[in-house]
Scaffold this motif. Structure first.
Motif, mmCIF file in Angstrom:
data_model
loop_
_atom_site.group_PDB
_atom_site.id
_atom_site.type_symbol
_atom_site.label_atom_id
_atom_site.label_comp_id
_atom_site.label_asym_id
_atom_site.label_seq_id
_atom_site.Cartn_x
_atom_site.Cartn_y
_atom_site.Cartn_z
ATOM 1 N N PRO A 169 -14.980 -1.412 11.566
ATOM 2 C CA PRO A 169 -15.349 -0.093 11.495
ATOM 3 C C PRO A 169 -14.069 0.657 11.673
ATOM 4 C CG PRO A 169 -16.963 -1.128 12.951
ATOM 5 C CD PRO A 169 -15.978 -2.147 12.480
ATOM 6 N N HIS A 170 -12.951 0.167 12.091
ATOM 7 C CA HIS A 170 -11.873 1.081 12.639
ATOM 8 C C HIS A 170 -10.501 0.274 12.017
ATOM 9 C CE1 HIS A 170 -8.709 2.913 15.489
ATOM 10 N NE2 HIS A 170 -8.423 3.476 14.257
ATOM 11 N N LEU A 171 -9.976 0.841 11.075
ATOM 12 C CA LEU A 171 -8.611 0.267 10.371
ATOM 13 C C LEU A 171 -7.471 0.871 10.435
ATOM 14 C CD1 LEU A 171 -10.791 -0.259 6.915
ATOM 15 C CD2 LEU A 171 -10.280 -2.030 8.851
ATOM 16 N N LEU A 172 -6.597 0.359 10.602
ATOM 17 C CA LEU A 172 -4.999 0.826 10.822
ATOM 18 C C LEU A 172 -4.423 0.534 9.223
ATOM 19 C CD1 LEU A 172 -3.423 -0.024 14.119
ATOM 20 C CD2 LEU A 172 -3.588 2.394 13.412
ATOM 21 N N ILE A 173 -3.916 1.576 8.457
ATOM 22 C CA ILE A 173 -3.419 1.236 7.362
ATOM 23 C C ILE A 173 -1.792 1.634 7.486
ATOM 24 C CG2 ILE A 173 -3.365 1.947 4.991
ATOM 25 C CD1 ILE A 173 -6.245 2.406 4.882
ATOM 26 N N VAL A 174 -1.014 0.970 7.102
ATOM 27 C CA VAL A 174 0.390 1.153 7.423
ATOM 28 C C VAL A 174 1.105 1.506 5.969
ATOM 29 C CG1 VAL A 174 2.736 0.464 8.273
ATOM 30 C CG2 VAL A 174 0.879 -0.240 9.371
ATOM 31 N N GLY A 175 1.584 2.613 5.917
ATOM 32 C CA GLY A 175 2.260 3.085 4.515
ATOM 33 C C GLY A 175 1.976 4.498 4.230
ATOM 34 N N GLY A 176 3.040 5.257 3.366
ATOM 35 C CA GLY A 176 2.644 6.481 2.880
ATOM 36 C C GLY A 176 2.868 6.592 1.606
ATOM 37 N N THR A 177 2.578 5.207 0.677
ATOM 38 C CA THR A 177 2.665 5.095 -0.531
ATOM 39 C C THR A 177 1.411 5.411 -1.299
ATOM 40 O OG1 THR A 177 1.980 2.772 -0.287
ATOM 41 C CG2 THR A 177 4.251 3.109 -0.431
ATOM 42 N N PRO A 178 1.309 5.503 -2.451
ATOM 43 C CA PRO A 178 0.203 5.831 -3.229
ATOM 44 C C PRO A 178 -1.120 4.863 -2.991
ATOM 45 C CG PRO A 178 1.853 6.311 -4.776
ATOM 46 C CD PRO A 178 2.712 5.694 -3.585
ATOM 47 N N LEU A 179 -0.692 3.462 -2.862
ATOM 48 C CA LEU A 179 -1.475 2.369 -2.342
ATOM 49 C C LEU A 179 -2.083 2.678 -1.117
ATOM 50 C CD1 LEU A 179 -2.162 -0.634 -3.245
ATOM 51 C CD2 LEU A 179 -0.202 -1.455 -2.045
ATOM 52 N N ALA A 180 -1.181 3.016 -0.140
ATOM 53 C CA ALA A 180 -2.013 3.333 1.169
ATOM 54 C C ALA A 180 -2.980 4.503 1.111
ATOM 55 C CB ALA A 180 -0.723 3.480 2.396
ATOM 56 N N LEU A 181 -2.318 5.548 0.427
ATOM 57 C CA LEU A 181 -3.463 6.855 0.188
ATOM 58 C C LEU A 181 -4.638 6.423 -0.509
ATOM 59 C CD1 LEU A 181 -0.681 7.956 1.272
ATOM 60 C CD2 LEU A 181 -1.084 10.026 -0.211
ATOM 61 N N SER A 182 -4.629 5.697 -1.328
ATOM 62 C CA SER A 182 -5.901 5.350 -2.247
ATOM 63 C C SER A 182 -6.709 4.652 -1.215
ATOM 64 C CB SER A 182 -5.337 4.657 -3.331
ATOM 65 O OG SER A 182 -6.771 4.263 -4.227
ATOM 66 N N LEU A 183 -6.248 3.523 -0.639
ATOM 67 C CA LEU A 183 -7.030 2.864 0.682
ATOM 68 C C LEU A 183 -7.701 3.750 1.429
ATOM 69 C CD1 LEU A 183 -5.139 -0.596 0.629
ATOM 70 C CD2 LEU A 183 -7.528 0.104 -0.397
ATOM 71 N N ALA A 184 -6.902 4.617 1.969
ATOM 72 C CA ALA A 184 -7.302 5.622 2.963
ATOM 73 C C ALA A 184 -8.439 6.693 2.545
ATOM 74 C CB ALA A 184 -6.076 6.281 3.767
ATOM 75 N N ASP A 253 -9.700 -2.495 14.787
ATOM 76 C CA ASP A 253 -10.321 -3.640 14.404
ATOM 77 C C ASP A 253 -9.544 -4.557 13.427
ATOM 78 O OD1 ASP A 253 -12.501 -3.052 16.033
ATOM 79 O OD2 ASP A 253 -13.026 -1.713 14.330
ATOM 80 N N GLU A 254 -8.725 -3.799 12.627
ATOM 81 C CA GLU A 254 -7.911 -4.670 11.543
ATOM 82 C C GLU A 254 -6.800 -3.777 11.197
ATOM 83 O OE1 GLU A 254 -6.811 -7.275 10.350
ATOM 84 O OE2 GLU A 254 -8.825 -8.099 10.323
ATOM 85 N N ILE A 255 -5.626 -4.452 10.749
ATOM 86 C CA ILE A 255 -4.551 -3.631 10.292
ATOM 87 C C ILE A 255 -4.454 -4.023 8.783
ATOM 88 C CG2 ILE A 255 -2.012 -3.644 10.192
ATOM 89 C CD1 ILE A 255 -2.218 -4.195 13.238
ATOM 90 N N ILE A 256 -4.104 -3.132 7.791
ATOM 91 C CA ILE A 256 -3.929 -3.236 6.208
ATOM 92 C C ILE A 256 -2.329 -2.981 6.221
ATOM 93 C CG2 ILE A 256 -4.591 -2.691 3.939
ATOM 94 C CD1 ILE A 256 -7.378 -2.068 5.293
ATOM 95 N N TRP A 257 -1.517 -3.746 5.574
ATOM 96 C CA TRP A 257 -0.157 -3.393 5.464
ATOM 97 C C TRP A 257 -0.081 -3.038 3.981
ATOM 98 C CZ3 TRP A 257 3.355 -3.397 9.049
ATOM 99 C CH2 TRP A 257 4.833 -3.120 8.751
ATOM 100 N N ALA A 258 0.302 -1.531 3.808
ATOM 101 C CA ALA A 258 0.368 -1.186 2.318
ATOM 102 C C ALA A 258 1.498 -0.282 1.986
ATOM 103 C CB ALA A 258 -1.119 -0.420 1.996
#
Length: 436
Positions: A169-184, A253-258
């Motif tokens: 349910p809870h995700l940390l996304i690292v990055g200010g790139t288009p890749l990170a924003l698209s996932l967020a 719960d999980e970290i996504i490096w983007a």
């Protein structure tokens, strides 16, 4: 020394296949080497995720109006499979059979450079000698840097590995790139709780007002944003994953490096022919030549945002320079590109900061609403921001559209910029700009 080809392309990307088709149409000897017969489906999978997440959210809005039953969630493995299916059917004129029919010698395998004494490429125990070479390499999402404390002890996901199972349910996304924003955007619309950690501001290469508007859109969507917070530590303290961002300790719960993409240069032995890749990609001059004048590079090989529009533009320049006299230089001023966001971000020309640095403070800044277009109102797709940057004489310096109708408008502006048509004259011929 005799050569086998006029151009050997080390590919694995759409722009590599596009360059091979361009070269073959000129009736020259061309070879295309790809590490695998299928291109990376990740870009189309991300686009699929964004599209269907937006579709589901709209279904939920319609359901709230008691017009439909509640929408279901997405199956992430099926999203990736959809992206793979789209990739296989996308641009059939650039498929390996179609390229072979044009006369391209299509090879699959790992390639490497070898100086003997002029550069050559070895693939599948075969040595290919060519007049010129073109790097149109694939790229992979970046991983945490080696100096990050204990990155290997903390399992994390990348945009390539998050599709295999259901996400928590809870995700940390690292990055200010288009890749990170698209996932967020996509995952938040699917009901996940997203915390977006920004080492810098959102999209630091884009216009600052666009970044600020995107910041507000994400916050309104429910994304928690942690700005200006470089990550210094990763930790796995079961059952949670932790990271240190600036002066904050965050858990999920999980970290996504983007944080972006890295060109796949590791096994090419570029150093043997005098090319040293940087962390951001391969350095080229305005003719797209690397430090070796017979080797060119385009697209993902150069780092930056993966963009089919820019990659194909670079391919046209590099192929002409490689096959003939290296006369043509890149000019990105009138090359539009689109970032895979919802709504999409479409841009051409300079940001306001760049325009003021180059042309001074005497500029005209337009922020039109375009509410006269009824289609976005019907579809409830009115979220967006539009910005056009002009010189006092009406010459267009840049345009930035964060909207679903931006592509149509950017094409009209591109033609006006190429023909140096003042914006006032463009308004006379294009009804969509008359309210500006």
């Amino acid at each position: 020394m005799a050569v086998d080809y006029d151009l050997v392309i080390l590919g694995g990307s759409v722009e590599g296949r596009y360059a091979a088709a361009l070269a073959a149409q000129r009736r020259v000897r061309v070879a295309l080497i790809e590490p695998q017969p299928q291109l990376n489906p990740l870009p189309l999978a991300l686009q699929t995720l964004g599209y269907w997440a937006q579709f589901i959210q709209q279904g939920q809005e319609v359901s709230a109006a008691h017009l439909l039953t509640p929408a279901q969630t997405l199956n992430l493995p099926q999203v990736l499979a959809w992206g793979q299916a789209v990739e296989q059917s996308h641009a059939p004129h650039l498929s390996p059979p179609a390229l072979s029919a044009l006369g391209v010698d299509y090879l699959v395998g790992g390639a490497e450079f070898f100086p003997i004494p002029q550069p050559a490429v070895i693939v599948n125990r075969r040595t290919l000698r060519s007049r010129r070479y073109l790097l149109a390499l694939p790229s992979t999402p970046q991983t945490p840097p080696p100096d990050l404390e204990n990155p290997d002890s903390t399992p994390y996901l990348t945009p390539e590995t998050l599709w295999s199972s259901d996400l928590p349910p809870h995700l940390l996304i690292v990055g200010g790139t288009p890749l990170a924003l698209s996932l967020a955007q996509g995952l938040q619309r699917l009901g996940k709780q997203i915390t977006l950690v920004l080492p810098d501001r959102l999209l630091p290469r884009e216009d600052r007002e666009i970044s600020q508007h995107l910041h507000g859109q994400l916050a309104a969507l429910g994304v928690e944003i942690i700005p200006q917070s470089p990550v210094s530590q990763l930790r796995h303290i079961p059952p949670k994953k932790w990271l240190q961002a600036g002066n904050k300790a965050l858990c999920a719960d999980e970290i996504i490096w983007a944080t972006g993409y890295t060109p796949q240069t590791a096994d090419l032995h570029l150093e043997s022919v005098g090319i040293t890749p940087t962390n951001r990609g391969i350095l080229v001059n305005r003719k797209l030549q690397t430090s070796h004048p017979h080797i060119y590079a385009i697209g993902n090989s150069l780092g930056g945002y993966p963009s089919a529009q820019i990659g194909q533009y670079e391919a046209t320049i590099a192929v002409k320079n490689a096959l003939f006299f290296p006369y043509h230089s890149v000019n990105y001023t009138t090359v539009p590109y689109e970032l895979n966001l919802y709504p999409p971000l479409v841009r051409i020309g300079l940001t306001e900061e760049q325009a003021r640095a180059n042309y001074g403070e005497d500029l005209v800044i337009l922020r039109p609403s375009f509410h006269q277009n009824v289609a976005p109102l019907i579809a409830n797709q009115t979220r967006g921001f539009h910005k056009i940057i002009l010189q006092p004489n009406g010459q267009i310096l840049g345009a930035h559209f964060l909207s679903f109708s931006g592509g149509e408008m950017i094409e009209a502006l591109r033609l006006a910029m190429e023909q140096q048509i003042p914006f006032g004259q463009l308004k006379e011929y294009s009804p969509i700009f008359r309210t500006c």
